[in-house]
Write an enzyme that holds these catalytic residues in place. Structure first.
Site, PDB file in Angstrom:
ATOM      1  N   GLU A  37       0.850  -1.212   0.000  1.00  0.00           N
ATOM      2  CA  GLU A  37       0.000   0.000   0.000  1.00  0.00           C
ATOM      3  C   GLU A  37       0.872   1.243   0.000  1.00  0.00           C
ATOM      4  OE1 GLU A  37      -3.094   0.051  -1.218  1.00  0.00           O
ATOM      5  OE2 GLU A  37      -3.627  -1.374   0.358  1.00  0.00           O
ATOM      6  N   ASP A 170      -4.422   0.457  -9.804  1.00  0.00           N
ATOM      7  CA  ASP A 170      -5.832   0.087  -9.958  1.00  0.00           C
ATOM      8  C   ASP A 170      -6.196  -0.141 -11.420  1.00  0.00           C
ATOM      9  OD1 ASP A 170      -5.637   0.696  -7.322  1.00  0.00           O
ATOM     10  OD2 ASP A 170      -6.777   2.561  -7.420  1.00  0.00           O
TER      11      ASP A 170
HETATM   12  C1  GLA Z   1      -5.199   4.494  -4.342  1.00  0.00           C
HETATM   13  C2  GLA Z   1      -4.436   4.729  -5.634  1.00  0.00           C
HETATM   14  C3  GLA Z   1      -3.462   3.582  -5.904  1.00  0.00           C
HETATM   15  C4  GLA Z   1      -2.545   3.379  -4.705  1.00  0.00           C
HETATM   16  C5  GLA Z   1      -3.387   3.241  -3.433  1.00  0.00           C
HETATM   17  C6  GLA Z   1      -2.538   3.166  -2.207  1.00  0.00           C
HETATM   18  O1  GLA Z   1      -6.011   3.376  -4.469  1.00  0.00           O
HETATM   19  O2  GLA Z   1      -5.354   4.798  -6.690  1.00  0.00           O
HETATM   20  O3  GLA Z   1      -2.707   3.835  -7.059  1.00  0.00           O
HETATM   21  O4  GLA Z   1      -1.640   4.439  -4.616  1.00  0.00           O
HETATM   22  O5  GLA Z   1      -4.275   4.318  -3.282  1.00  0.00           O
HETATM   23  O6  GLA Z   1      -1.757   2.013  -2.215  1.00  0.00           O
END
Ligand code: GLA
Length: 388
Positions: A37, A170
């Site tokens: 994360e 994501d």
């Molecule tokens: C959000 C962002 C991801 C990542 C997470 C944290 O979901 O869209 O790209 O940075 O936070 O891990």
């Protein structure tokens, strides 16, 4: 291929809203990040998997832009050239702008959206929307984009156009996922590797929307950039924070003021945890994976300070009740906890967690499970021929 449930719902919504049939459709999954994360925008590795729940986008040709969603049954006019107006259609407008720049957008379109993902639960409903929209709208303009292009377009739409300073995790998992696997995505060089995961994952919703996390996420990104600049000023030859060798961590932390010390400690140790998690996945060692999840959560709670009390109660309860492990997933400050639990005890563990949470907050949390599922796909929304 049969239509997914969201695609069926989106098609009905399209027909009811626009009195015509959609010409094309696509869907993309939500994701849960198993571990890693806040590492992607620091050049580190992440371990997401695609959920069975998805968002479908069905589209029809038009001379202007109109959009409707099951969450907002009003038909909205969309102006891709206009300012962002802080609503869900910004994500569509962002996709249209990026497609236009690549010559892969239709002139206009009618768009209907349906999803069975919870919104604001940290499960990437926004990336599922942008990936599915990029796939469906480009097809309407006669382009078949590959999964990497789709991920890139969806990322640019959210990052550059909507202005959420997310990493690429994501959109990458939404476009590239394969059933039964977790994706190791190395944000530093863009490389990917699929690792098998036969287990199901549990999603424990905190019920706290992470809707407002955009500002907090952007603030953490700024802190990380500041820490990187300080490290480099002091002679460290790194491109990203995730490149700091854990053995050098004490010396590096000595160069930094609070709260950058704890942010960097999180990024470097989380990167190391993902490396260990890959080994555990290859050994099919769920207890070891679960222990890494618990350490990851402690780091989010104390070092990255991106947790919330509801998530802490869920994770503590999961650990006490015999799950392999659990952690807050996604951007944070609300959203959902991901949990791995032994199958033979899962029903009891879940009942006990619900009771612990009810005692703390007076409500029962929503809990559900998913197996690692597939990435973006076409939805064949062409009208079925009438029976004679
Ligand atoms: C959000 C962002 C991801 C990542 C997470 C944290 O979901 O869209 O790209 O940075 O936070 O891990």
């Amino acid at each position: 291929m049969t239509l997914s449930t969201p695609a069926r719902v989106a098609t009905s919504l399209f027909e009811a809203s626009f009195s015509s049939h959609p010409a094309a459709g696509a869907s993309a999954p939500g994701r849960v990040n198993l571990l890693g994360e806040h590492t992607d925008y620091n050049g580190g590795p992440v371990l997401p998997l695609a959920l069975e729940r998805r968002t479908a986008v069905v589209v029809g040709r038009a001379s202007r832009w109109e959009a409707v969603s099951t969450l907002d049954t009003q038909v909205r006019d969309l102006d891709p050239e206009g300012p962002m107006c802080q609503g869900w259609t910004d994500y569509l407008a962002g996709v249209v702008r990026v497609l236009q720049r690549r010559g892969a957008a239709p002139r206009g379109a009618r768009v209907a959206v349906a999803s069975n993902l919870p919104v604001g639960a940290g499960l990437s409903s926004s990336a599922s929307l942008t990936v599915a929209a990029a796939k469906a709208l480009s097809l309407l303009a006669g382009h078949r984009l590959d999964a990497t292009e789709l991920a890139d377009i969806a990322f640019l739409a959210e990052h550059d156009e909507v202005g959420v300073h997310c990493g690429r995790m994501d959109q990458t998992i939404g476009a590239l996922a394969r059933p039964g696997t977790v994706l190791l995505y190395e944000a530093g060089d863009g490389s990917i590797r699929l690792l098998p995961l036969a287990a199901k994952v549990w999603l424990l919703e905190t019920g706290v929307s992470h809707r407002l996390s955009g500002g907090a996420l952007n603030a953490r990104r700024r802190e990380c950039q500041e820490a990187l600049a300080l490290c480099r000023d002091r002679g460290l030859l790194i491109r990203h924070l995730a490149e700091v060798d854990p053995a050098l961590l004490p010396a590096v932390l000595g160069m930094l003021p609070p709260p950058l010390v704890s942010r960097v400690r999180h990024v470097v140790m989380e990167t190391a945890r993902v490396r260990s998690a890959v080994e555990a996945l290859l050994r099919k060692d769920l207890p070891a994976l679960g222990a890494l999840l618990l350490k990851g959560h402690a780091s989010l709670r104390h070092d990255y300070e991106s947790s919330c009390i509801e998530a802490d109660v869920l994770v503590d309860s999961a650990a006490a009740r015999g799950a392999y492990g659990a952690r807050l997933t996604g951007a944070g400050w609300g959203g959902a906890v991901v949990m791995l639990a032994p199958v033979e005890r899962e029903a009891r563990i879940i009942a006990e967690i619900q009771e612990d949470f009810r005692r703390a907050f007076g409500r029962i949390p929503t809990i559900w499970s998913s197996r690692p599922s597939k990435g973006a796909r076409w939805e064949n929304v062409a009208p079925r021929p009438q029976a004679p």
